[in-house]
Motif scaffolding. Structure first.
Motif, PDB file in Angstrom:
ATOM      1  N   ARG A   1      -5.706 -14.477   3.631  1.00  0.00           N
ATOM      2  CA  ARG A   1      -7.129 -14.797   3.531  1.00  0.00           C
ATOM      3  C   ARG A   1      -7.413 -15.170   2.087  1.00  0.00           C
ATOM      4  O   ARG A   1      -7.019 -14.448   1.167  1.00  0.00           O
ATOM      5  CB  ARG A   1      -7.998 -13.611   3.953  1.00  0.00           C
TER       6      ARG A   1
ATOM      7  N   LYS B   1      -8.427 -20.554  -5.937  1.00  0.00           N
ATOM      8  CA  LYS B   1      -8.343 -19.718  -4.741  1.00  0.00           C
ATOM      9  C   LYS B   1      -6.961 -19.083  -4.660  1.00  0.00           C
ATOM     10  O   LYS B   1      -5.952 -19.759  -4.845  1.00  0.00           O
ATOM     11  CB  LYS B   1      -8.609 -20.543  -3.474  1.00  0.00           C
TER      12      LYS B   1
ATOM     13  N   ASP C   1      -4.692 -16.085  -2.198  1.00  0.00           N
ATOM     14  CA  ASP C   1      -4.768 -15.399  -0.911  1.00  0.00           C
ATOM     15  C   ASP C   1      -4.365 -13.937  -1.021  1.00  0.00           C
ATOM     16  O   ASP C   1      -3.557 -13.547  -1.865  1.00  0.00           O
ATOM     17  CB  ASP C   1      -3.879 -16.101   0.121  1.00  0.00           C
TER      18      ASP C   1
ATOM     19  N   LYS D   1      -6.181  -4.008   0.355  1.00  0.00           N
ATOM     20  CA  LYS D   1      -5.696  -4.713   1.547  1.00  0.00           C
ATOM     21  C   LYS D   1      -4.217  -4.415   1.799  1.00  0.00           C
ATOM     22  O   LYS D   1      -3.788  -4.317   2.953  1.00  0.00           O
ATOM     23  CB  LYS D   1      -5.904  -6.219   1.382  1.00  0.00           C
TER      24      LYS D   1
END
Length: 274
Positions: free
Chosen positions: A112, A106, A108, A225
């Motif tokens: 998020r 994971k 970010d 983003k």
């Protein structure tokens, strides 16, 4: 010098070398992880991580030591001395499947987290002649350029193919990795490697139920983003200068990218330029 690319045969050779019919070979390598994330190269983050490797099953897990997710004790002789179970959100976990040539973790984007799926065939190593000893293991040097940085690694053929974080693909276990700009370092500080009875639970991929982004998809989303954040406007109409870095350990937005300029504009303002 010798350049190599990781292949499935490299790992399976390691498996054949280490496996035994009545046992499972288990390796636990503990690493210190250090980031020097400012211009002065002072330590901005440090932590302890465990690499848990089952070469017979083609699986490894890299995770924070504080999670207590890895249990491997030299003094215990029963079959259940090595276990790993996913915990919480697995934000520090990196899962590798050598059989399928894939890894998951994971990362970010503006706080998020998204699951990122990457290949194990992403390193082009240049093996050097230099050697040194780490924790009693004779290690050989190798260098690679990887996503914005040049790295030097030290690996030993006395242990199966493996490595900290994403690093892999050398003909043995990687015990040390240094970026030449001194930004980041992984160093092995303890190793346990031994045969165990094969009746314990094999770790599952904790990210299988999540939608995974490829590296290319992750970079594209990261840039989108970053641009959106740089143009953020509050309900009151105030424009905020939200700057997303182009690079962490890996480069997400290229230095010469013309679509995202928020960081360069803010730096220019900070320097008092017009």
């Amino acid at each position: 010098m010798k350049k190599i690319f990781i292949t499935g045969l490299l790992f399976f050779f390691s498996v054949v070398t280490w496996s035994q019919k009545d046992s499972v070979f288990v390796v636990n390598i503990k690493y210190n992880y250090v980031v020097r994330g400012n211009e002065a190269r002072n330590v901005t983050f440090k932590g302890a991580y465990d690499l848990f490797l089952l070469p017979d099953y083609g699986i490894s897990v890299f995770d924070k030591e504080e999670s207590k997710s890895v249990v491997l004790n030299k003094s215990i002789t029963d079959s259940n001395i090595a276990t790993w179970m996913p915990k919480g959100n697995n934000l520090s976990t990196l899962f590798k499947n050598y059989v399928k040539n894939e890894m998951f973790l994971k990362r970010d984007i503006n706080f998020r987290f998204f699951v990122q799926k990457d290949s194990l065939t992403i390193f082009d190593w240049d093996i050097k002649e230099e050697t040194k000893t780490i924790l009693g293991y004779t290690c050989q040097a190798a260098k690679t350029t990887f996503r914005g940085r040049i790295y030097e690694a030290w690996f030993t053929t006395a242990l199966p193919v493996s490595g900290p974080w994403k690093f892999d693909g050398l003909p043995g276990a990687i015990l040390e990795v240094n970026s030449l700009d001194e930004y980041v370092n992984w160093t092995a500080v303890a190793i346990v490697a031994k045969n165990q009875k094969p009746d314990f639970a094999v770790p599952d991929n904790p990210f299988l139920e999540d939608k995974a982004l490829t590296w290319s998809e992750f970079k594209t989303l990261y840039k989108e983003k970053a641009i959106a954040a740089s143009k953020y406007v509050t309900k009151e109409g105030d424009k905020l200068n939200i700057v997303t870095p182009r690079m962490g350990i890996e480069r997400y937005i290229e230095e010469d990218d013309k679509d995202y300029q928020a960081d360069k504009v803010l730096k220019k303002i900070g320097n008092g330029s017009n």
